[in-house]
Enzyme design. Structure first.
Site, short mmCIF file in Angstrom:
data_model
loop_
_atom_site.label_atom_id
_atom_site.label_comp_id
_atom_site.label_asym_id
_atom_site.label_seq_id
_atom_site.Cartn_x
_atom_site.Cartn_y
_atom_site.Cartn_z
N ASN A 278 0.87 -1.18 0.00
CA ASN A 278 0.00 0.00 0.00
C ASN A 278 0.90 1.23 0.00
O ASN A 278 1.42 1.63 1.03
CB ASN A 278 -0.89 -0.04 1.24
CG ASN A 278 -1.81 1.17 1.34
OD1 ASN A 278 -1.80 2.03 0.46
ND2 ASN A 278 -2.60 1.21 2.39
N ARG B 39 -2.84 -2.08 -3.08
CA ARG B 39 -4.07 -1.40 -2.69
C ARG B 39 -4.14 -0.08 -3.45
O ARG B 39 -3.20 0.72 -3.41
CB ARG B 39 -4.07 -1.12 -1.19
CG ARG B 39 -5.33 -0.40 -0.79
CD ARG B 39 -5.23 0.25 0.54
NE ARG B 39 -6.40 1.08 0.75
CZ ARG B 39 -6.42 2.12 1.56
NH1 ARG B 39 -5.36 2.44 2.25
NH2 ARG B 39 -7.51 2.82 1.68
N HIS C 8 -13.05 2.46 1.20
CA HIS C 8 -12.99 1.33 2.15
C HIS C 8 -13.72 0.11 1.59
O HIS C 8 -14.20 -0.74 2.34
CB HIS C 8 -13.67 1.68 3.50
CG HIS C 8 -12.96 2.68 4.34
ND1 HIS C 8 -13.63 3.64 5.06
CD2 HIS C 8 -11.65 2.87 4.59
CE1 HIS C 8 -12.77 4.38 5.71
NE2 HIS C 8 -11.55 3.94 5.44
N HIS D 99 -17.70 0.94 9.11
CA HIS D 99 -16.23 0.86 9.19
C HIS D 99 -15.75 2.11 9.91
O HIS D 99 -15.77 3.21 9.33
CB HIS D 99 -15.62 0.75 7.79
CG HIS D 99 -14.13 0.73 7.81
ND1 HIS D 99 -13.39 -0.40 7.56
CD2 HIS D 99 -13.22 1.71 8.10
CE1 HIS D 99 -12.10 -0.13 7.69
NE2 HIS D 99 -11.98 1.16 8.01
N ARG E 230 -11.22 14.44 9.63
CA ARG E 230 -12.04 14.95 8.51
C ARG E 230 -13.42 15.37 9.00
O ARG E 230 -13.98 14.74 9.88
CB ARG E 230 -12.22 13.87 7.44
CG ARG E 230 -10.93 13.45 6.77
CD ARG E 230 -11.25 12.54 5.58
NE ARG E 230 -10.03 11.88 5.12
CZ ARG E 230 -9.89 10.55 5.03
NH1 ARG E 230 -10.89 9.75 5.34
NH2 ARG E 230 -8.76 10.04 4.61
N ASP F 255 -7.32 10.80 17.97
CA ASP F 255 -7.41 9.38 18.34
C ASP F 255 -8.62 9.13 19.25
O ASP F 255 -8.80 9.82 20.26
CB ASP F 255 -6.11 8.99 19.06
CG ASP F 255 -5.98 7.49 19.20
OD1 ASP F 255 -5.12 6.92 18.51
OD2 ASP F 255 -6.73 6.88 20.01
N GLY G 43 -14.82 0.66 15.63
CA GLY G 43 -15.96 -0.26 15.53
C GLY G 43 -15.71 -1.58 16.23
O GLY G 43 -16.60 -2.16 16.86
N ASN H 168 -13.30 -2.07 18.67
CA ASN H 168 -12.82 -1.99 20.05
C ASN H 168 -13.60 -1.11 21.01
O ASN H 168 -13.54 -1.34 22.22
CB ASN H 168 -11.36 -1.48 20.04
CG ASN H 168 -10.44 -2.44 19.33
OD1 ASN H 168 -10.33 -3.59 19.75
ND2 ASN H 168 -9.82 -2.00 18.26
N GLU I 47 -8.37 -6.25 5.44
CA GLU I 47 -8.19 -5.71 4.09
C GLU I 47 -6.99 -6.34 3.36
O GLU I 47 -7.08 -6.65 2.19
CB GLU I 47 -8.02 -4.18 4.17
CG GLU I 47 -9.35 -3.49 4.50
CD GLU I 47 -9.19 -2.05 4.93
OE1 GLU I 47 -8.68 -1.82 6.04
OE2 GLU I 47 -9.56 -1.17 4.16
P1 ADP Z 1 -7.08 3.40 10.09
O1 ADP Z 1 -6.88 2.02 9.53
O2 ADP Z 1 -8.19 4.17 9.45
O3 ADP Z 1 -5.84 4.20 10.26
P2 ADP Z 1 -7.91 1.95 12.48
O4 ADP Z 1 -8.98 1.10 11.89
O5 ADP Z 1 -6.65 1.32 12.91
O6 ADP Z 1 -7.61 3.22 11.59
O7 ADP Z 1 -8.58 2.69 13.75
C1 ADP Z 1 -7.90 3.64 14.48
C2 ADP Z 1 -8.86 4.21 15.50
O8 ADP Z 1 -9.31 3.15 16.35
C3 ADP Z 1 -8.22 5.26 16.39
O9 ADP Z 1 -9.09 6.37 16.53
C4 ADP Z 1 -8.09 4.52 17.70
O10 ADP Z 1 -8.17 5.39 18.81
C5 ADP Z 1 -9.29 3.62 17.69
N1 ADP Z 1 -9.13 2.53 18.66
C6 ADP Z 1 -8.19 1.57 18.69
N2 ADP Z 1 -8.32 0.79 19.79
C7 ADP Z 1 -9.37 1.30 20.49
C8 ADP Z 1 -10.02 0.98 21.72
N3 ADP Z 1 -9.59 -0.02 22.48
N4 ADP Z 1 -11.08 1.74 22.11
C9 ADP Z 1 -11.50 2.76 21.35
N5 ADP Z 1 -10.94 3.13 20.18
C10 ADP Z 1 -9.89 2.42 19.75
#
Ligand code: ADP
Length: 398
Positions: free
Chosen positions: A7, A93, A182, A208, A241, A283, A333, A335, A385
């Site tokens: 990617n 990708r 996505h 997602h 965003r 985050d 989604g 976690n 993915e």
């Molecule tokens: P991308 O692939 O779009 O960069 P991810 O799918 O890895 O992103 O998701 C990152 C997001 O998931 C971040 O905002 C991070 O804080 C959130 N995240 C990761 N673990 C947790 C958790 N345990 N609780 C809440 N949010 C989480």
């Protein structure tokens, strides 16, 4: 049969090597800040757990970065292959496939030509992807390259969903329309949800939710509508965003603040969303912590984030005139216990009922999180993915 998934971004190259005989991921990593100051390289051997953690290495361009990736994969100590001959094919990708691609394809001259033509629609991504393909073709000559598009799965959307009500020539001349992104994740997660549901005729909403976030309505395996648009800026609120806003507000802010097009583009893509509201982080974990500590802006941002998803789910129930399941995926989604709770609680009218205790257990893997009485199934599904890219690559090249 090993597939290298790549990617390439404008200053990054993420990679993962997957053995397709058992779909075991062997190694993965990332080159960041390629061509700019202090480039860093991360790598993990997934068989032994040995890793290189954010090592500073000179990487003046993508060729040097990919050379480093290939060298590390073959390293005697932390590598996972003894020669690049073990890599059978490469899956790339690609963010934007325009209207050309509904499916993944093997790279040939026409593909490159089409990607170049589409590049203005994804100026930050597609040129970097093309460069990545060319670097791989140079360093691994004779191997087949496959392109897997973020937009492809959404190409089944009907015109009434993808057209914007601008003058029609903006579509015919400029290809301005909704494409959606996505797609690899929406495709995989909706397929898993369909299997978990155990019925072919299905109305599934996939949420997602990662740094970038998008929602899709998938009816009988086909996308009916999705929240991202011509670019990934549209739809729900994201880490940095805006998601949907009144287009006239864009013009107003530019005028009032004297911003250039690039400055406003940067403001909407990189400085808005969660970061824009709380000012300290994009985050979701940081947002969650601040919200729990009672920070007012964090509470607001959290509610805005969930509310906008709630609205999209409502709209997509309407788009499909029904719903069988909601599938949550992506970092947030998968976690966040609280976000799923907030969103599902707000949708109880539809007979959506989350099993609060099961949700709070944060079980690994793909799990059903709805109560027995819920009219709608709620799933947490781990997106994959890279695996989907590797599967498409394998299928097309084996
Ligand atoms: P991308 O692939 O779009 O960069 P991810 O799918 O890895 O992103 O998701 C990152 C997001 O998931 C971040 O905002 C991070 O804080 C959130 N995240 C990761 N673990 C947790 C958790 N345990 N609780 C809440 N949010 C989480």
């Amino acid at each position: 049969m090993k597939v290298l998934v790549i990617n390439c971004g404008s200053s990054s190259a993420k990679f993962e090597l997957i053995d397709m005989t058992n779909e075991q991921s062997l190694a993965k990593g990332n080159c960041e800040r390629i061509g700019i100051a202090n480039p860093i390289f991360s790598y993990k051997n997934l068989l032994t757990g040995e890793k290189i953690d954010k090592m500073e290495v000179p990487m003046e361009n993508h060729t040097v970065a990919v050379e480093l990736i290939l060298k590390t994969l073959q390293d005697e100590k932390i590598g996972v292959i003894s020669t690049v001959d073990e890599i059978d094919s490469i899956g790339h990708r690609i963010v934007h496939g325009g209207e050309y691609y509904e499916k993944s394809v093997i790279v040939d001259d026409e593909v490159i030509k089409n990607l170049e033509e589409i590049a203005p629609l994804a100026p930050l991504h597609n040129p970097a992807h093309i460069m990545g393909i060319k670097v791989i073709q140079k360093l691994l000559p004779g191997k087949k390259n496959v392109v897997v598009f973020d937009t492809a799965f959404h190409q089944t959307m009907p015109a009434k969903a993808y057209m914007y009500p601008y003058p029609y020539e903006d579509y015919t001349d400029l290809k301005v329309r909704k494409y959606g992104f996505h797609g690899t994740s929406h495709r995989y997660v909706s397929e898993v949800a369909r299997e978990m549901l155990g019925k072919e005729d299905s109305k599934i909403i996939v949420c997602h939710l990662g740094n970038g976030a998008s929602i899709s309505a998938v009816q009988n395996g086909k996308v009916v509508d999705t929240s991202m648009g011509m670019t990934p800026l549209a739809g729900v609120m994201m880490g940095t965003r805006t998601g949907d806003v009144d287009p006239a507000s864009v013009i107003y802010i530019m005028r009032k603040r004297g911003l250039s097009l690039d400055e406003m583009n940067n403001r909407m893509n990189k400085k808005s969303g969660i970061l824009g509201i709380i000012g300290t982080s994009s985050d979701f974990r940081d947002l969650d912590t601040a919200k729990k500590a009672g920070d007012e802006k964090a509470i607001l941002a959290y509610e805005m984030f969930c509310y906008r998803i709630q609205l999209y789910i409502g709209a997509y129930v309407a788009a499909m005139n029904g719903i069988d399941a909601i599938a949550f995926t992506g970092g947030i989604g998968e976690n966040s216990v609280g976000a799923k709770q907030y969103i599902c609680d707000a949708l109880s009218y539809f007979g959506i009922e989350l099993d609060k205790e099961k949700n709070a257990q944060r079980l690994p893997g793909n799990v059903e999180l709805s109560t027995k009485n819920s009219k709608v199934k709620i799933y947490k599904i781990e997106t994959a993915e890279e695996l989907v890219i590797a599967r498409d690559t394998y299928k097309l090249t084996k």
